[in-house]
Design a protein around this motif. Structure first.
Motif, mmCIF file in Angstrom:
data_model
loop_
_atom_site.group_PDB
_atom_site.id
_atom_site.type_symbol
_atom_site.label_atom_id
_atom_site.label_comp_id
_atom_site.label_asym_id
_atom_site.label_seq_id
_atom_site.Cartn_x
_atom_site.Cartn_y
_atom_site.Cartn_z
ATOM 1 N N SER A 205 0.998 -1.387 -0.028
ATOM 2 C CA SER A 205 -0.039 -0.168 -0.037
ATOM 3 C C SER A 205 0.972 1.165 0.066
ATOM 4 C CB SER A 205 -0.873 0.077 1.301
ATOM 5 O OG SER A 205 -1.996 -0.904 1.075
ATOM 6 N N THR A 206 0.628 2.219 -0.945
ATOM 7 C CA THR A 206 1.188 3.375 -0.650
ATOM 8 C C THR A 206 0.041 4.690 -1.105
ATOM 9 O OG1 THR A 206 3.091 4.601 -2.098
ATOM 10 C CG2 THR A 206 1.784 3.243 -3.373
ATOM 11 N N ASN A 207 0.732 5.796 -1.447
ATOM 12 C CA ASN A 207 -0.238 6.733 -1.458
ATOM 13 C C ASN A 207 -0.546 7.250 -2.857
ATOM 14 O OD1 ASN A 207 -0.113 7.280 1.206
ATOM 15 N ND2 ASN A 207 1.833 8.205 1.356
ATOM 16 N N GLY A 208 -1.732 7.611 -3.261
ATOM 17 C CA GLY A 208 -1.749 8.461 -4.526
ATOM 18 C C GLY A 208 -2.462 7.162 -5.521
ATOM 19 N N TYR A 441 0.878 10.516 6.314
ATOM 20 C CA TYR A 441 1.464 10.303 7.670
ATOM 21 C C TYR A 441 1.899 8.856 7.675
ATOM 22 C CZ TYR A 441 -2.870 8.295 8.507
ATOM 23 O OH TYR A 441 -4.125 7.240 8.786
ATOM 24 N N ALA A 442 2.665 8.310 8.755
ATOM 25 C CA ALA A 442 2.805 6.961 9.060
ATOM 26 C C ALA A 442 3.511 6.661 10.611
ATOM 27 C CB ALA A 442 3.861 6.071 7.995
ATOM 28 N N GLY A 457 -1.175 6.664 5.846
ATOM 29 C CA GLY A 457 -2.295 7.187 5.074
ATOM 30 C C GLY A 457 -2.022 8.583 4.417
ATOM 31 N N ALA A 458 -2.888 8.947 3.951
ATOM 32 C CA ALA A 458 -2.822 10.320 3.118
ATOM 33 C C ALA A 458 -4.152 11.096 3.168
ATOM 34 C CB ALA A 458 -2.068 10.367 2.095
ATOM 35 N N TYR A 459 -4.131 12.401 2.722
ATOM 36 C CA TYR A 459 -5.541 12.998 2.277
ATOM 37 C C TYR A 459 -4.792 14.052 1.463
ATOM 38 C CZ TYR A 459 -9.607 15.810 1.841
ATOM 39 O OH TYR A 459 -10.878 16.466 1.441
ATOM 40 N N LYS A 492 -10.615 16.741 -7.367
ATOM 41 C CA LYS A 492 -10.488 15.404 -6.958
ATOM 42 C C LYS A 492 -9.983 15.441 -5.421
ATOM 43 C CE LYS A 492 -8.312 11.143 -8.319
ATOM 44 N NZ LYS A 492 -7.497 10.442 -9.208
ATOM 45 N N ASP A 493 -10.887 14.779 -4.420
ATOM 46 C CA ASP A 493 -10.114 14.439 -3.236
ATOM 47 C C ASP A 493 -9.863 13.053 -3.053
ATOM 48 O OD1 ASP A 493 -10.959 16.950 -3.030
ATOM 49 O OD2 ASP A 493 -12.638 16.755 -1.665
ATOM 50 N N ASP A 494 -8.892 12.584 -2.614
ATOM 51 C CA ASP A 494 -8.272 11.382 -2.443
ATOM 52 C C ASP A 494 -7.862 11.110 -0.907
ATOM 53 O OD1 ASP A 494 -6.658 9.008 -2.539
ATOM 54 O OD2 ASP A 494 -5.860 9.641 -4.404
ATOM 55 N N PHE A 495 -8.489 10.052 -0.528
ATOM 56 C CA PHE A 495 -8.192 9.805 1.111
ATOM 57 C C PHE A 495 -7.940 8.033 1.068
ATOM 58 C CE2 PHE A 495 -9.708 7.926 4.809
ATOM 59 C CZ PHE A 495 -8.867 8.317 5.977
ATOM 60 N N ASN A 496 -6.882 8.038 1.899
ATOM 61 C CA ASN A 496 -6.496 6.597 2.039
ATOM 62 C C ASN A 496 -5.949 6.354 3.432
ATOM 63 O OD1 ASN A 496 -3.516 5.192 1.622
ATOM 64 N ND2 ASN A 496 -3.645 7.247 0.881
ATOM 65 N N THR A 497 -6.271 5.294 3.902
ATOM 66 C CA THR A 497 -5.432 4.672 5.141
ATOM 67 C C THR A 497 -5.188 3.333 4.991
ATOM 68 O OG1 THR A 497 -5.582 4.798 7.756
ATOM 69 C CG2 THR A 497 -7.435 4.424 6.333
ATOM 70 N N TYR A 498 -4.086 3.022 5.627
ATOM 71 C CA TYR A 498 -3.440 1.451 5.448
ATOM 72 C C TYR A 498 -2.847 0.981 6.824
ATOM 73 C CZ TYR A 498 0.853 3.947 4.386
ATOM 74 O OH TYR A 498 2.035 4.479 4.461
#
Length: 815
Positions: A205-208, A441-442, A457-459, A492-498
């Motif tokens: 998992s990565t960002n983007g 962040y991590a 993750g990232a926002y 475009k809004d992109d949120f992810n967390t892992y």
């Protein structure tokens, strides 16, 4: 190749083995190198390493690990030796912690390759970054201008750049809307890169953007311990010129460091009128504490590139005068309005032809990046790293257009001497003004040596403005200079967390789990470039789980297997180019299986990997175009990529080494429907004919990609490398039709580098890169389309020829 990759039985050889630890805990993944042999390995799950088949003599071992001081030991080897290392925490936190959360390691059960700074420097002659990565498994690169400067592209496992995730210090780089990668916006960025990890397949998992073919995880340069200055210069074929100045303070009071780079690259290009004028800079300042790190990066670039993105018509490329006349007759009312256009088509060089003749048919863009990176080591078990970032970009491409209707630009007809004029020659600019910003962040928690957790993750938000201007017209209408004939927005809004976990239930087994949630919101409004209204609002929720296991057979080898899921949203063009009445494209889904075996010792390093990538609703071009002539993609139910990859190196002796890799694959669409537009004698669309194909190859997916390199070091400081790359045939559409393909090509390069020093100069490097030394005529990219007319079916193929034999000579000075 297979013979070169096999280990050679040694005669009366010895071994060096041992354990790397800190206090009472062993360190898995620590780097151990034999400095005088320029080879190394990482410790296994128990912190053990072993170099075998060593001759008697003196050896210096260097051991390093993120967050710890590097230790060197020198031994005289005359029998098997056990050398243990106990590392202590570094006086300052290393930059590697910034990218650790998004990188794979030997416990991740992922398929990856690390490229260090030395390898990047050896291959950096000013060409774009894809050409530096061209020697890695399954990679195919291309250049619009034919020589690696300007607009370039990269494919990994047949997947184009919009399917390859790129992060710089963990921060997404892919364009928010197209999801593509535009290296031309960051010229000479390789000069500020410390290392790169290429993960093939879904990866960790990565960002983007979603990784559907692979990912590039880039870390920018870490500080030097001492002050330095560098002058790097390249000159070569097609008047290619690169000048780079780098300076750095080194560590000041063991806490502060400042680094800078200024670059310019110019090239006329191989193709006619494909010149590029590129400038870039990189500034970095950092505070290095014992347990924390704060780094500020500011970098950017400007590019002015003459457009060479239309390619060469097939008849022109082949020297087929009858076919070229037919091509001209079919397109003279759309492409070749003037006598100058016709003369250019028939009289220019077959391989260097460029359709555009207007002197300012340029692409102009400027992009600046701002990064604030922070890392904190709270204790030996718990750490954090995060970043704030902002990217601003603005630019346009300018083009001369013949006989354009005023109505296409929202303008009334002009009046010339009392006559109503409906069409005019004009010059237009199409602009993109975008902003991209957010946070990553991590948290990393390592309670004991056999257990590790990462939460990250990232926002990010992307705000893009698209608009067009007419800056000149033969006949003036009512528009003013600030008139926009279209305005469109893309938000475009992109949120992810892992969450990631590594766990070793027994010493030889490591289990890996990685769970990611990603939410993407699209809002596309306004008018598109053809003045059609846009009103798309889409919300995607993705769950991307990944699981894997690695079994360490011994200190030198391991076996791994993994299963990963990835989901990917459509890009902007999938909405804006959509033909009226068709369904809005769905998100794509990928199930990825990877399994492999890796073995390495002091002389020998080889990995073999098998993979299966099974797509649901993959978006592909169907052959149809919309009313504005733009192609668009539609979902296909099932498609797949199945293959095997080999990657190895072998140090034959102190003077000879060989590197090689191979990627063999089968890339298929289960059922593909190809659409061809049918027009009447007035060129008005009257019908669309559909043809079904069973199990055709996926376009631009070669079944075989091979690379080999022989390195010869006849004396200290001198290295000669001969490189050879083979790419099998590729189809330019999904019909698997031999009349619409890129021929296979086999290209050979040679590189010479000589390092020495003089008084007052730390190192002088003279390098020569000879590309395509056997002058192979080949094309690395192209496109095709077909149309049906009352007089028959017409298929047009266009190709991007690459340069024949060409040279780049470099002189690099380090102070």
């Amino acid at each position: 190749m297979a013979m070169l990759l096999l280990p050679v039985l040694a005669k009366a050889q010895f071994s060096i083995s041992g354990t790397v630890s800190e206090k009472s805990n062993t360190l898995s993944g620590a780097s151990v190198r034999l400095k005088n042999k320029a080879t190394g390995m990482t410790t296994d799950a128990q912190g053990k390493y072993r170099f075998s088949n060593l001759k008697a003599g003196n050896y210096t071992l260097s051991t390093s690990y993120i967050g710890y001081q590097t230790i060197e030991k020198t031994i005289k080897l005359s029998s098997d030796e056990v050398v243990d290392f106990t590392l202590i925490l570094s006086a300052f936190l290393a930059d590697e912690v910034i990218v650790r959360a998004t990188r794979a390691n030997e416990k991740s059960a992922a398929t990856y390759k690390n490229i260090d700074k030395a390898e990047i420097e050896r291959n950096n002659f000013g060409q774009d970054l894809p050409f530096i990565l061209n020697n890695t498994p399954g990679v195919v690169v291309t250049s619009d201008a034919g020589a690696g400067v300007g607009y370039t592209g990269i494919r990994v496992r047949g997947s184009d750049a919009s399917r390859v995730n790129v992060t710089i210090n963990g921060i997404p780089y892919n364009d928010g809307e197209s999801q593509g990668i535009f290296w031309v916006n960051m010229p000479d960025f390789a000069s500020s890169v410390d290392n790169i990890q290429i993960q093939r397949g879904v990866g960790t998992s990565t960002n983007g953007a979603g990784a559907f073919g692979g990912s590039l995880n880039i870390q920018t340069a870490a500080p030097s311990e001492n002050a330095y200055a560098e002058l790097n210069n390249t000159y070569g074929s097609f008047n290619t010129l690169k000048n780079t100045v780098k300076i750095g303070t080194g560590l000041i009071d063991n806490k502060w460091s400042f680094d800078g780079r200024l670059s310019r690259i110019k090239s006329d290009g191989f193709v006619d009128r494909s010149a590029a004028d590129l400038k870039s800079f990189f500034l970095s300042g950092a505070y290095h504490g014992k347990t924390d790190l704060l780094r500020i990066n500011v970098f950017g670039g400007t590019e002015k590139t003459y457009q060479a993105w239309s390619g060469v018509p097939e008849a022109k490329l082949r020297g087929d005068l009858v076919g070229l006349q037919t091509h001209y007759d079919n397109n003279k009312d759309y492409l070749y309005y003037t006598d100058a256009d016709r003369d250019n088509l028939f009289n220019s060089d077959n391989r260097k032809y460029n359709q555009f003749t207007y002197k300012d048919q340029n692409d102009n863009y400027a992009q600046n990046h701002y990064q604030a990176l922070y890392a904190k080591q709270f204790n030996e078990q718990f750490s954090f790293n995060g970043a704030l970032h902002y990217t601003e970009g603005k630019g346009y491409y300018e083009e001369y257009k013949n006989q354009q209707k005023f109505s296409k630009y929202g303008l009334p007809n002009a009046n010339a001497g009392g006559t109503d004029v409906a069409k005019t020659d004009l010059i237009r600019r199409r602009w993109l003004d975008n902003d991209f910003y957010g946070a990553t962040y991590a948290f990393n928690y390592n309670p004991k040596s056999d257990l590790n957790f990462t939460l990250g993750g990232a926002y990010n938000q992307y705000r893009g403005k698209h608009f067009g201007q007419v800056i000149w017209a033969q006949y003036a209408s009512t528009a003013t200079n600030d008139y926009h004939y279209y305005d469109g927005k893309g938000n475009k809004d992109d949120f992810n967390t892992y969450a990631k976990v590594n766990y070793s239930p027994i010493s030889q087994l490591s289990l890996f789990a990685d769970l990611q949630y990603r939410n993407v919101k699209y809002d596309i409004t306004g008018l598109d470039k053809n003045r059609n209204p846009l009103d798309f609002h889409n919300n995607y929720n993705f769950f991307n789980p990944k699981f894997g296991a690695t079994y360490f057979v011994n200190e030198q080898s391991n076996i791994y297997a993994s299963f990963s899921v990835a989901n990917k949203e459509p890009n902007r063009d999938d909405f804006t180019n959509l033909k009226t009445g068709l369904a809005v494209p769905k998100a794509e889904n990928l199930n990825n299986i990877e399994a492999g075996y890796r073995i390495k010792n002091s002389d020998f390093n080889v990995g073999i990997n098998v993979y299966g990538m099974f797509y649901k609703d993959q978006l592909i071009f169907t052959g149809e175009v919309n009313d504005g002539g733009d192609p668009y993609r539609q979902n296909v139910d099932k498609s797949s990529r199945i293959g095997i990859e080999l990657d190895g190196s072998y140090i034959i002796s102190s003077k000879f080494a060989v590197n090689a890799n191979a990627a063999l694959s089968r890339n298929k669409i289960k059922n593909y429907i190809d659409y061809v537009s049918e027009y009447d004698a007035n060129f008005d669309l009257i019908n669309v004919q559909a043809t079904t194909y069973a199990n055709p190859d996926i376009s631009f997916s070669p079944n075989t990609v091979l690379f080999g390199e022989l390195v010869y070091k006849p004396l200290s400081g001198l290295a000669v490398a001969f490189q050879s790359k083979y790419v099998s045939k590729q189809f330019m559409d999904n019909t698997q039709n031999d009349s619409r393909k890129l021929d296979a090509y086999w290209v050979n390069n040679a590189r010479i580098g000589y390092d020495f020093s003089l008084k007052g100069i730390k190192n002088i490097n003279i390098g020569l890169l000879a590309n395509n030394i056997f002058n192979k005529k080949y094309e690395s990219n192209g496109y095709t389309y077909s149309s049906i007319y009352p007089w028959g079916t017409t298929t047009e193929n266009f190709y991007f020829p690459q340069a024949g034999t060409n040279f780049l000579l470099s002189l690099n000075l380090k102070f």
